[in-house]
Design a protein around this motif. Sequence first.
Motif, PDB file in Angstrom:
ATOM      1  N   LEU A 102       6.587  15.942  14.889  1.00  0.00           N
ATOM      2  CA  LEU A 102       7.578  15.242  14.077  1.00  0.00           C
ATOM      3  C   LEU A 102       7.426  13.758  14.354  1.00  0.00           C
ATOM      4  O   LEU A 102       7.542  13.320  15.505  1.00  0.00           O
ATOM      5  CB  LEU A 102       8.994  15.709  14.406  1.00  0.00           C
ATOM      6  CG  LEU A 102       9.289  17.205  14.242  1.00  0.00           C
ATOM      7  CD1 LEU A 102      10.764  17.491  14.482  1.00  0.00           C
ATOM      8  CD2 LEU A 102       8.860  17.712  12.875  1.00  0.00           C
ATOM      9  N   LEU A 103       7.130  12.987  13.315  1.00  0.00           N
ATOM     10  CA  LEU A 103       6.904  11.549  13.435  1.00  0.00           C
ATOM     11  C   LEU A 103       8.128  10.821  12.888  1.00  0.00           C
ATOM     12  O   LEU A 103       8.426  10.901  11.693  1.00  0.00           O
ATOM     13  CB  LEU A 103       5.642  11.157  12.660  1.00  0.00           C
ATOM     14  CG  LEU A 103       5.273   9.682  12.552  1.00  0.00           C
ATOM     15  CD1 LEU A 103       5.146   9.028  13.924  1.00  0.00           C
ATOM     16  CD2 LEU A 103       3.986   9.510  11.758  1.00  0.00           C
ATOM     17  N   VAL A 104       8.848  10.140  13.761  1.00  0.00           N
ATOM     18  CA  VAL A 104      10.080   9.460  13.362  1.00  0.00           C
ATOM     19  C   VAL A 104       9.742   8.199  12.566  1.00  0.00           C
ATOM     20  O   VAL A 104       9.029   7.326  13.052  1.00  0.00           O
ATOM     21  CB  VAL A 104      10.938   9.106  14.594  1.00  0.00           C
ATOM     22  CG1 VAL A 104      12.233   8.411  14.155  1.00  0.00           C
ATOM     23  CG2 VAL A 104      11.260  10.364  15.400  1.00  0.00           C
ATOM     24  N   GLY A 105      10.248   8.130  11.345  1.00  0.00           N
ATOM     25  CA  GLY A 105      10.057   6.951  10.497  1.00  0.00           C
ATOM     26  C   GLY A 105      11.238   6.015  10.655  1.00  0.00           C
ATOM     27  O   GLY A 105      12.223   6.101   9.901  1.00  0.00           O
ATOM     28  N   THR A 106      11.168   5.137  11.632  1.00  0.00           N
ATOM     29  CA  THR A 106      12.319   4.329  12.023  1.00  0.00           C
ATOM     30  C   THR A 106      12.776   3.387  10.908  1.00  0.00           C
ATOM     31  O   THR A 106      13.989   3.168  10.734  1.00  0.00           O
ATOM     32  CB  THR A 106      11.989   3.522  13.296  1.00  0.00           C
ATOM     33  OG1 THR A 106      11.300   4.354  14.224  1.00  0.00           O
ATOM     34  CG2 THR A 106      13.257   2.996  13.944  1.00  0.00           C
ATOM     35  N   ASN A 107      11.843   2.848  10.148  1.00  0.00           N
ATOM     36  CA  ASN A 107      12.232   1.915   9.090  1.00  0.00           C
ATOM     37  C   ASN A 107      13.057   2.593   8.003  1.00  0.00           C
ATOM     38  O   ASN A 107      14.093   2.065   7.572  1.00  0.00           O
ATOM     39  CB  ASN A 107      10.987   1.265   8.478  1.00  0.00           C
ATOM     40  CG  ASN A 107      10.444   0.151   9.337  1.00  0.00           C
ATOM     41  OD1 ASN A 107      11.182  -0.670   9.859  1.00  0.00           O
ATOM     42  ND2 ASN A 107       9.129   0.127   9.500  1.00  0.00           N
ATOM     43  N   ARG A 117      17.451  13.136  19.935  1.00  0.00           N
ATOM     44  CA  ARG A 117      17.665  14.422  19.259  1.00  0.00           C
ATOM     45  C   ARG A 117      16.325  15.064  18.877  1.00  0.00           C
ATOM     46  O   ARG A 117      16.129  16.269  19.057  1.00  0.00           O
ATOM     47  CB  ARG A 117      18.524  14.188  18.023  1.00  0.00           C
ATOM     48  CG  ARG A 117      18.954  15.438  17.292  1.00  0.00           C
ATOM     49  CD  ARG A 117      19.839  15.062  16.107  1.00  0.00           C
ATOM     50  NE  ARG A 117      20.225  16.226  15.338  1.00  0.00           N
ATOM     51  CZ  ARG A 117      21.303  16.946  15.546  1.00  0.00           C
ATOM     52  NH1 ARG A 117      22.110  16.618  16.558  1.00  0.00           N
ATOM     53  NH2 ARG A 117      21.592  17.996  14.801  1.00  0.00           N
ATOM     54  N   THR A 118      15.411  14.240  18.362  1.00  0.00           N
ATOM     55  CA  THR A 118      14.111  14.761  17.934  1.00  0.00           C
ATOM     56  C   THR A 118      13.281  15.225  19.127  1.00  0.00           C
ATOM     57  O   THR A 118      12.648  16.293  19.090  1.00  0.00           O
ATOM     58  CB  THR A 118      13.345  13.690  17.139  1.00  0.00           C
ATOM     59  OG1 THR A 118      14.150  13.257  16.028  1.00  0.00           O
ATOM     60  CG2 THR A 118      12.025  14.226  16.621  1.00  0.00           C
ATOM     61  N   ILE A 119      13.258  14.440  20.192  1.00  0.00           N
ATOM     62  CA  ILE A 119      12.498  14.802  21.385  1.00  0.00           C
ATOM     63  C   ILE A 119      13.043  16.091  22.003  1.00  0.00           C
ATOM     64  O   ILE A 119      12.274  16.973  22.408  1.00  0.00           O
ATOM     65  CB  ILE A 119      12.511  13.646  22.404  1.00  0.00           C
ATOM     66  CG1 ILE A 119      11.667  12.475  21.875  1.00  0.00           C
ATOM     67  CG2 ILE A 119      12.004  14.106  23.766  1.00  0.00           C
ATOM     68  CD1 ILE A 119      11.842  11.185  22.648  1.00  0.00           C
ATOM     69  N   ALA A 120      14.356  16.239  22.042  1.00  0.00           N
ATOM     70  CA  ALA A 120      14.955  17.452  22.614  1.00  0.00           C
ATOM     71  C   ALA A 120      14.579  18.681  21.801  1.00  0.00           C
ATOM     72  O   ALA A 120      14.222  19.732  22.358  1.00  0.00           O
ATOM     73  CB  ALA A 120      16.468  17.304  22.672  1.00  0.00           C
ATOM     74  N   ALA A 121      14.617  18.568  20.477  1.00  0.00           N
ATOM     75  CA  ALA A 121      14.277  19.697  19.613  1.00  0.00           C
ATOM     76  C   ALA A 121      12.808  20.065  19.754  1.00  0.00           C
ATOM     77  O   ALA A 121      12.444  21.252  19.799  1.00  0.00           O
ATOM     78  CB  ALA A 121      14.613  19.364  18.160  1.00  0.00           C
ATOM     79  N   VAL A 135       6.248  14.566  19.489  1.00  0.00           N
ATOM     80  CA  VAL A 135       7.034  13.550  18.787  1.00  0.00           C
ATOM     81  C   VAL A 135       6.229  12.275  18.647  1.00  0.00           C
ATOM     82  O   VAL A 135       5.566  11.836  19.600  1.00  0.00           O
ATOM     83  CB  VAL A 135       8.356  13.243  19.533  1.00  0.00           C
ATOM     84  CG1 VAL A 135       9.128  12.121  18.838  1.00  0.00           C
ATOM     85  CG2 VAL A 135       9.218  14.497  19.616  1.00  0.00           C
ATOM     86  N   GLY A 136       6.276  11.682  17.452  1.00  0.00           N
ATOM     87  CA  GLY A 136       5.594  10.426  17.190  1.00  0.00           C
ATOM     88  C   GLY A 136       6.568   9.305  16.908  1.00  0.00           C
ATOM     89  O   GLY A 136       7.691   9.532  16.437  1.00  0.00           O
ATOM     90  N   ILE A 137       6.123   8.079  17.198  1.00  0.00           N
ATOM     91  CA  ILE A 137       6.933   6.871  16.991  1.00  0.00           C
ATOM     92  C   ILE A 137       6.336   6.096  15.832  1.00  0.00           C
ATOM     93  O   ILE A 137       5.166   5.719  15.857  1.00  0.00           O
ATOM     94  CB  ILE A 137       6.943   5.985  18.250  1.00  0.00           C
ATOM     95  CG1 ILE A 137       7.503   6.748  19.444  1.00  0.00           C
ATOM     96  CG2 ILE A 137       7.726   4.692  18.000  1.00  0.00           C
ATOM     97  CD1 ILE A 137       7.305   6.024  20.776  1.00  0.00           C
ATOM     98  N   GLY A 138       7.149   5.835  14.808  1.00  0.00           N
ATOM     99  CA  GLY A 138       6.684   5.064  13.663  1.00  0.00           C
ATOM    100  C   GLY A 138       7.624   3.918  13.346  1.00  0.00           C
ATOM    101  O   GLY A 138       8.838   4.019  13.551  1.00  0.00           O
ATOM    102  N   ARG A 197       8.659   6.912  27.362  1.00  0.00           N
ATOM    103  CA  ARG A 197       9.190   7.393  28.641  1.00  0.00           C
ATOM    104  C   ARG A 197      10.151   8.564  28.422  1.00  0.00           C
ATOM    105  O   ARG A 197      10.291   9.441  29.291  1.00  0.00           O
ATOM    106  CB  ARG A 197       9.893   6.266  29.390  1.00  0.00           C
ATOM    107  CG  ARG A 197       8.932   5.195  29.906  1.00  0.00           C
ATOM    108  CD  ARG A 197       9.635   4.156  30.751  1.00  0.00           C
ATOM    109  NE  ARG A 197       8.722   3.125  31.221  1.00  0.00           N
ATOM    110  CZ  ARG A 197       7.905   3.257  32.264  1.00  0.00           C
ATOM    111  NH1 ARG A 197       7.912   4.387  32.953  1.00  0.00           N
ATOM    112  NH2 ARG A 197       7.098   2.266  32.616  1.00  0.00           N
ATOM    113  N   MET A 198      10.800   8.588  27.261  1.00  0.00           N
ATOM    114  CA  MET A 198      11.701   9.695  26.931  1.00  0.00           C
ATOM    115  C   MET A 198      10.941  10.955  26.528  1.00  0.00           C
ATOM    116  O   MET A 198      11.505  12.061  26.564  1.00  0.00           O
ATOM    117  CB  MET A 198      12.644   9.278  25.796  1.00  0.00           C
ATOM    118  CG  MET A 198      13.736   8.319  26.232  1.00  0.00           C
ATOM    119  SD  MET A 198      14.619   7.552  24.830  1.00  0.00           S
ATOM    120  CE  MET A 198      15.092   8.970  23.866  1.00  0.00           C
ATOM    121  N   GLY A 199       9.664  10.809  26.142  1.00  0.00           N
ATOM    122  CA  GLY A 199       8.887  11.994  25.812  1.00  0.00           C
ATOM    123  C   GLY A 199       8.050  11.927  24.558  1.00  0.00           C
ATOM    124  O   GLY A 199       7.276  12.855  24.282  1.00  0.00           O
ATOM    125  N   ALA A 200       8.171  10.859  23.757  1.00  0.00           N
ATOM    126  CA  ALA A 200       7.304  10.718  22.584  1.00  0.00           C
ATOM    127  C   ALA A 200       5.869  10.507  23.044  1.00  0.00           C
ATOM    128  O   ALA A 200       5.625   9.861  24.066  1.00  0.00           O
ATOM    129  CB  ALA A 200       7.770   9.549  21.718  1.00  0.00           C
TER     130      ALA A 200
END
Length: 267
Positions: free
Chosen positions: A179-184, A207-211, A219-222, A236-239
């Motif tokens: 799951l890649l979080v689209g922050t924008n 929430r995404t990292i926990a799931a 998990v991805g960071i975008g 550091r949280m897990g992404a």
Amino acid sequence: MTPSLDEILRNSVKEKLARDEVVASMMVRLVRGVEIARIAKSAGFDTFYIDMEHCSFSLETTSQICMAALEIGIPAFVRVPANTPEYISRVLDGGAVGVIAPHVRSAEQAAEVVRYARFAPQGDRSANGGLPHLQYRSFPTEQANLALNRQTMVILMMEAVEALYRVEEIAAVEGVDMLLVGTNDLTAEWGIPGQYDDPRVCAAYERTIAACRKHGKHVGIGGLASRPDLVEKFVRMGARFVSTGTDLSFLMGACTAKAKAVAALTR
């Protein structure tokens, strides 16, 4: 000696993620030549993805870049403009080793993407002989399809508030890798575009990292290229997958810095 399927279809990104290592990626929106694959590899990126959602690249151009990436050993993904089989299956047939599906809002939509991206029994992607992933070699269809299923990554964009409410069920969908979080897009939907320090951003990653931890997904960071502090925090949280920016932004940044440096010489 003919290489084995596993040797041909090695996916170094999957291997790094399996070892819980951080994957560095870049986005391609500007450069239409195959040179961008070599640039990404030489620069030290683990992967790159072509953003067909936000650029005018044709399927032909996209496939040429993906095939070049296969040859030099850097996995290339494609963010499709629509989560439909005519895009998903065709970019995969053209050389991509993974698909990034935008605006997924439910487990049902996630399951559809998996179905389009994977051969039976995991999906119903149409069988196609002579794929570039196989170096155009001939292998038994059943073996090839199962090996391609193992290689192919299905990545879903978490960029809708509705998706966050359903992240647990989306992460549980079999066949999804990341799951890649689209922050924008998330901040825009909240009515706070670009306000990355809003507590809802951190909560979305938590929430995404926990799931994903619960269901064995990554998990991805975008969208956080301008905020390395937040990237570090979420890693550091897990992404484990970081989209670092676009070829356009890299070019503009380097050009701007050089022009400013020369202009400063005359002051």
